[in-house]
Design a protein around this motif. Structure first.
Motif, mmCIF file in Angstrom:
data_model
loop_
_atom_site.group_PDB
_atom_site.id
_atom_site.type_symbol
_atom_site.label_atom_id
_atom_site.label_comp_id
_atom_site.label_asym_id
_atom_site.label_seq_id
_atom_site.Cartn_x
_atom_site.Cartn_y
_atom_site.Cartn_z
ATOM 1 N N UNK B 155 -5.361 -2.344 18.910
ATOM 2 C CA UNK B 155 -4.632 -3.374 18.218
ATOM 3 C C UNK B 155 -5.286 -4.078 17.120
ATOM 4 N N UNK B 156 -6.490 -3.787 16.943
ATOM 5 C CA UNK B 156 -7.524 -4.622 15.850
ATOM 6 C C UNK B 156 -7.039 -3.955 14.336
ATOM 7 N N UNK B 228 6.147 -3.055 14.929
ATOM 8 C CA UNK B 228 6.905 -2.627 13.713
ATOM 9 C C UNK B 228 6.079 -2.579 12.546
ATOM 10 N N UNK B 229 5.547 -3.661 12.209
ATOM 11 C CA UNK B 229 4.599 -3.842 11.016
ATOM 12 C C UNK B 229 3.498 -4.870 11.193
ATOM 13 N N UNK B 230 2.902 -4.848 12.479
ATOM 14 C CA UNK B 230 2.067 -5.617 12.950
ATOM 15 C C UNK B 230 2.067 -7.102 12.815
ATOM 16 N N UNK B 235 0.403 -5.768 7.214
ATOM 17 C CA UNK B 235 -0.358 -4.471 6.982
ATOM 18 C C UNK B 235 -0.911 -4.142 5.566
ATOM 19 N N UNK B 236 -2.467 -3.708 5.362
ATOM 20 C CA UNK B 236 -2.847 -3.627 4.237
ATOM 21 C C UNK B 236 -3.180 -2.560 3.894
ATOM 22 N N UNK B 237 -3.500 -2.305 2.701
ATOM 23 C CA UNK B 237 -3.851 -0.910 2.108
ATOM 24 C C UNK B 237 -2.986 0.119 2.092
ATOM 25 N N UNK B 238 -1.838 -0.092 1.650
ATOM 26 C CA UNK B 238 -0.769 0.725 1.437
ATOM 27 C C UNK B 238 -0.800 1.586 0.321
ATOM 28 N N UNK B 239 -0.478 2.977 0.588
ATOM 29 C CA UNK B 239 -0.763 3.730 -0.743
ATOM 30 C C UNK B 239 -0.146 3.454 -1.959
ATOM 31 N N UNK B 240 -0.404 4.223 -2.935
ATOM 32 C CA UNK B 240 -0.009 3.642 -4.365
ATOM 33 C C UNK B 240 0.473 4.873 -4.959
ATOM 34 N N UNK B 241 1.583 4.757 -5.620
ATOM 35 C CA UNK B 241 2.080 5.862 -6.517
ATOM 36 C C UNK B 241 1.346 6.078 -7.864
ATOM 37 N N UNK B 242 0.354 5.092 -8.069
ATOM 38 C CA UNK B 242 -0.776 5.156 -9.299
ATOM 39 C C UNK B 242 -2.118 5.653 -8.843
ATOM 40 N N UNK B 243 -2.989 5.974 -9.607
ATOM 41 C CA UNK B 243 -4.188 6.229 -9.132
ATOM 42 C C UNK B 243 -4.938 4.711 -8.783
#
Lengths: 336, 449
Positions: B155-156, B228-230, B235-243
């Motif tokens: 859970x952490x 569902x979404x913590x 929720x942190x550190x979502x991927x990005x469409x840019x570099x």
């Protein structure tokens, strides 16, 4: 004995808090329903009106406290309440003069007035932030409990305690006085009767010589009083936080619609319907069930239908059910 | 000023505001291209939201004050699509949660069937109630067990189901976030269908209150359903469409190119990333604007406006008012959901605690009203202008406060009070702007023709 304990637990955790909350909602819903009946729009600024009236009340409470004035066992806020009402009334009359009157003269459609009230909501919200900030303020003083849970246990020898907070009792008394005054005013006085006539049939009322501007002014005054009383009672009971007042808009509207928009009696009934459902559905019944059911049947979990965070969902669900099956509400409001 | 010159001039004015923000640090401007691009990115997202609301209110006269809910659903989609699946979560309880949800939905469908199919009377009520109560307990029994299983996994860090990102290193699959944008639109559309089915066709105030309610409920779900979404753990550190900036700074080719432009690598990388977002958002905005313009000019758009202006007449001409309203309500909400997914991608995190109705619902309304309801260009203009104002009100207020209190000592009580108040200027200013517009220019800066 178990039965008695179960009843006391039920009273302590469900009936008493829900009744106080219901009275607060009913006062709020009365304001919404009066504006709907006379001015014919849903006032989105009502939550923030409550917050503003409460803010002024709190300022005067602090001032009285610093002067050493108090009501003994009663909260000082009751003494400051008339000043809060006056402050809110000034604001509302000013708003009506500057904002709403223009649209009334234009005979604007109700939905435009609703959008305008959104703008007013922003302004009131900003005002409250300017004056008192966004943090939680506590301004209750005087005795906290009429009966505390421990005293009750000692008195009766039961395992369960029944606490009656003084703010809860004050809420009920003040709300009852306010509602009695309102109904006396609407039913017995000339102005009150002209208000009801205006609400029922505007054209006919105008023909019989009722001055619409006067009716509107009186309505705003009453709404300011109701909103301030509702806000102050809620704040005394649960603490004052401006954002919470905005969120109260949903249960208040739900109460007004469930009762039937435009019907004062309906608003009161609606307030209690919403409050009881909210508290009962989000209460963990494990304790009560533990007393009533034989051990083998006792629930493992909390026996809570919905977590308390979903209390909005309860008002919303009731609202939807009423809209689907009885759109005019329990007490036949005006809307279709 | 003629009508045809009005739009280009106003847009040029807005462009100038953003250019000044980057070029000069005089007055309230910061002189940082970084800030300018940040404001621009959110302005682009806001413009998409304003387009969505404009579809509903401007085209069809539907009063939706639940924008926040649809925006948040879009954000949820980003998590559900672009994050990697939490290891073991699906096996532990994911399918059970799904089964629970299906059971819940089936209960409601069965209750509706019972209500519509059975003859009216006490028996119908009894059957319906029995189905609802029985179904609810069954649903909770199945659902709760699944939820407990999923939430107890680490859970952490996770404790939720996670998303569908297929890559081993999920950050490598940044394109998944772009897929999540239309999915966000779909989620919002689904919610809009449910609300529309119940509340459309009633008075306009009722739709408003129903949407207000559903928005609060969506936020409550996001805050509390940890699987569902913590929830509020975010929720942190979502991927990005840019570099990523770090990768750019470690790329010798990029550093060289930045140096040739006279930029230091850190600044160059942040600008590059923000510019990438701006480009992506502009593509989406132009696409939606183009579609909305096409729709407005089509027979369908004319029909919508006919319904808005006179429902009875349109109905007499054989138009199905309720179905059309449902259609455009869903479309508008989907656009808001799309914008919400874009916004969460930009933020790189989903934080349910930050969704405030005044910011996400009512501010979008201010944008549309200032810009001009019924005019798509107006909605876009309003999105840019009002978002710029929303950000700049604080520096503007600080400047005003400084002006008022010139000559006063730093510790002057009045000065301190005024400086404190500056922090709360935003909402007040927005309210005044909205009321002034409604009073003196109710058709907005770019009126509908």
């Amino acid at each position: 004995m178990d039965l008695l304990n179960a009843i006391v637990a039920l009273l302590n955790f469900v009936i008493v808090p829900a009744t106080a909350y219901g009275a607060q909602l009913a006062l709020g819903a009365l304001g919404v329903t009066l504006i709907y009946g006379i001015l014919r729009f849903s006032n989105f600024a009502h939550g923030d009106t409550m917050a503003f009236g409460t803010t002024i009340t709190i300022l005067f409470t602090w001032w009285f406290q610093s002067l050493g004035v108090s009501l003994g066992p009663l909260p000082t806020a009751l003494l400051a309440l008339p000043f809060g009402i006056a402050g809110a009334a000034l604001l509302m009359l000013g708003t009506d003069r500057v904002v709403y009157r223009f649209y009334r003269a234009q005979k604007a459609v109700p939905v435009i007035l609703v959008i305008v009230s959104m703008g007013v909501m922003f302004v009131y919200n900003g005002l409250v932030r300017f004056i008192i900030g966004v943090d939680e303020q506590r301004f209750d003083d005087g005795d906290r409990f009429i009966i505390s849970a421990r005293d009750f246990k000692e008195m009766t020898g039961l395992d369960e305690g029944l606490a009656l907070k003084s703010t809860q009792a004050i809420t009920l008394v003040v709300a009852a006085i306010a509602v009695a005054l309102l109904f006396w005013f609407l039913n017995k006085t000339r102005t009150g009767k002209s208000m009801r006539a205006f609400s029922d049939n505007e054209d006919l009322a105008l023909l019989s010589g009722i001055n619409p501007e006067r009716v509107v002014v009186v309505t705003w005054l009453i709404v300011a009083a109701l909103a301030t009383v509702a806000g102050t009672l809620y704040g005394l009971d649960k603490g004052f936080k401006p954002f919470v007042y905005f969120q109260l808009l949903l249960p208040i509207f739900a109460a007004a619609i469930v009762g039937g928009l435009g019907s004062p009696l309906g608003a009161i009934a609606g307030g209690f319907v919403i409050a009881y459902s909210e508290v009962m559905i989000t209460y963990a019944w494990k304790k009560v069930a533990g007393y009533l059911l034989p051990e083998s049947l006792e629930p493992d979990g909390l026996a809570q239908l919905l977590s308390t965070d979903y209390k909005f969902a309860v008002s919303f669900a009731i609202l939807v059910v009423v809209l689907l099956f009885k759109p005019t509400g329990l007490f036949k409001g005006q809307s279709v | 000023m003629t009508q045809s010159m009005r739009a280009p001039l106003l847009f040029a004015f807005v462009a100038a505001l953003f250019l000044l923000e980057g070029l000069t640090d005089a007055w309230i401007f910061s002189g940082s291209w970084n800030t300018s691009l940040s404001i621009l990115n959110m302005a682009l997202v806001s413009a998409v939201m304003a387009l969505g609301v404009n579809l509903q209110w401007g085209f069809a006269g539907l009063f939706n004050v639940g924008v926040m809910g649809f925006v948040a659903l879009g954000g949820l989609a980003t998590v559900l699509i672009a994050m990697p699946p939490s290891p073991g979560a699906w096996a532990a309880g994911g399918y059970q949660i799904l089964l629970g949800l299906v059971l819940g939905a089936a209960t409601i469908v069965a209750a509706i069937l019972a209500y519509t199919r059975l003859p009216k009377g006490r028996r119908r009520t009894a059957v319906m109630l029995a189905v609802l109560v029985g179904g609810f307990f069954l649903y909770r029994w199945v659902f709760d067990a699944g939820v407990n299983a999923v939430e107890s996994i680490n859970p952490a860090v996770t404790g939720n189901l996670g998303g569908l990102n297929p890559c081993g290193d999920y950050r490598a699959c940044g394109w998944m976030t772009i897929i999540s944008w239309p999915v966000g639109g779909l989620l919002a559309a689904g919610a809009a269908w449910i609300i529309g089915k119940t509340a459309l066709g009633l008075r306009s105030d009722y739709l408003a209150i129903a949407t207000l309610g559903i928005a609060e409920i969506v936020i409550a779900v996001l805050k509390n359903e940890d699987w569902l979404s913590r929830g509020v753990k975010n929720v942190i550190g979502l991927p990005r469409p840019v570099p990523y900036e770090v990768d750019l700074q470690n790329d010798p080719g990029f550093v060289e190119r930045a140096a040739s432009l006279g930029l230091e690598p850190t600044l160059a990388s942040t600008l590059y990333v923000k510019f990438g977002y701006a480009l992506l958002f502009t593509i989406v905005l132009v696409l939606i604007l183009w579609l909305a313009q096409k729709a407005l000019a089509s027979p369908w758009g004319r029909m919508m406006r006919a319904i808005r202006d006179n429902e009875v007449a349109a109905e007499a001409m054989g138009k199905d008012v309720k179905a059309r309203h449902l259609q455009i309500f869903i479309l508008g909400s989907a656009v808001c959901g799309l914008a919400g997914a874009m916004m969460t991608t930009l933020d790189g995190q989903l934080t349910p605690g930050t969704y405030q109705p005044l910011r996400f619902t009512f501010l979008v309304w201010v944008m549309m009203i200032v810009g001009g309801s019924g005019n798509n260009y107006g909605a876009v203009l309003g999105g840019f202008l009002v978002w710029w104002l929303w950000v700049q009100v604080e520096p503007l207020g600080a400047w005003l406060a400084d002006l008022i209190t010139t000559g006063m000592a730093e510790d002057n009580a009045f000065r301190i009070r005024i400086m404190d108040a500056v922090a709360h200027m935003r909402l007040f200013t927005m309210g005044v702007v909205m009321l002034l517009m409604l009073r003196f220019a109710p058709r907005g800066l770019l009126p509908e023709r």
